[in-house]
Design a protein around this motif. Structure first.
Motif, PDB file in Angstrom:
ATOM      1  N   VAL A  68      78.848  54.896 -29.783  1.00 12.83           N
ATOM      2  CA  VAL A  68      79.534  53.753 -29.174  1.00 12.83           C
ATOM      3  C   VAL A  68      80.975  53.774 -29.670  1.00 12.83           C
ATOM      4  CG1 VAL A  68      79.544  51.244 -28.967  1.00 12.83           C
ATOM      5  CG2 VAL A  68      77.378  52.447 -29.243  1.00 12.83           C
ATOM      6  N   LYS A  69      81.919  53.457 -28.757  1.00 15.34           N
ATOM      7  CA  LYS A  69      83.323  53.414 -29.161  1.00 15.34           C
ATOM      8  C   LYS A  69      83.520  52.332 -30.207  1.00 15.34           C
ATOM      9  CE  LYS A  69      85.891  55.144 -25.238  1.00 15.34           C
ATOM     10  NZ  LYS A  69      86.991  54.856 -24.320  1.00 15.34           N
ATOM     11  N   ASN A  70      84.432  52.584 -31.126  1.00 14.60           N
ATOM     12  CA  ASN A  70      84.760  51.621 -32.171  1.00 14.60           C
ATOM     13  C   ASN A  70      85.402  50.392 -31.526  1.00 14.60           C
ATOM     14  OD1 ASN A  70      85.843  50.147 -34.273  1.00 14.60           O
ATOM     15  ND2 ASN A  70      86.557  51.935 -35.398  1.00 14.60           N
ATOM     16  N   PRO A  71      84.781  49.216 -31.636  1.00 11.47           N
ATOM     17  CA  PRO A  71      85.335  48.027 -30.984  1.00 11.47           C
ATOM     18  C   PRO A  71      86.579  47.477 -31.678  1.00 11.47           C
ATOM     19  CG  PRO A  71      83.404  47.450 -32.268  1.00 11.47           C
ATOM     20  CD  PRO A  71      83.526  48.948 -32.318  1.00 11.47           C
TER      21      PRO A  71
ATOM     22  N   VAL B 261      89.219  49.361 -32.663  1.00 12.76           N
ATOM     23  CA  VAL B 261      90.395  50.178 -32.392  1.00 12.76           C
ATOM     24  C   VAL B 261      91.137  49.585 -31.200  1.00 12.76           C
ATOM     25  CG1 VAL B 261      91.210  52.458 -31.670  1.00 12.76           C
ATOM     26  CG2 VAL B 261      89.361  52.266 -33.307  1.00 12.76           C
TER      27      VAL B 261
END
Length: 70
Positions: free
Chosen positions: A11-14, A16
């Motif tokens: 999962v993308k880093n929330p 950033v």
């Protein structure tokens, strides 16, 4: 260390933020001086203050009232 890692469930880093674009803009000295003095009053960098102001204008879809020479 493994030879391969499986990132299919990643999962993308929330936390950033999207990168900001670097632009060159020419402003007259009085405008820059105004934002610099205002930035000192509110204790923030003047470029951050200008960015906040422009972002607010964009969010509100503010259109400038330009009157060309009369």
């Amino acid at each position: 260390m493994r030879d391969e890692y499986d990132f299919s469930g990643a999962v993308k880093n929330p936390y950033v933020k999207a990168p900001k674009a670097t632009v060159t803009i020419r402003l007259d000295k009085t405008t820059v001086d105004y934002f610099k003095s205002l930035a000192e009053q509110v204790n923030m960098p003047y470029d951050t203050l200008i960015h906040s102001y422009l972002a607010d204008c964009a969010a509100k879809k503010v259109k400038p009232a330009i009157v060309w020479g009369e």
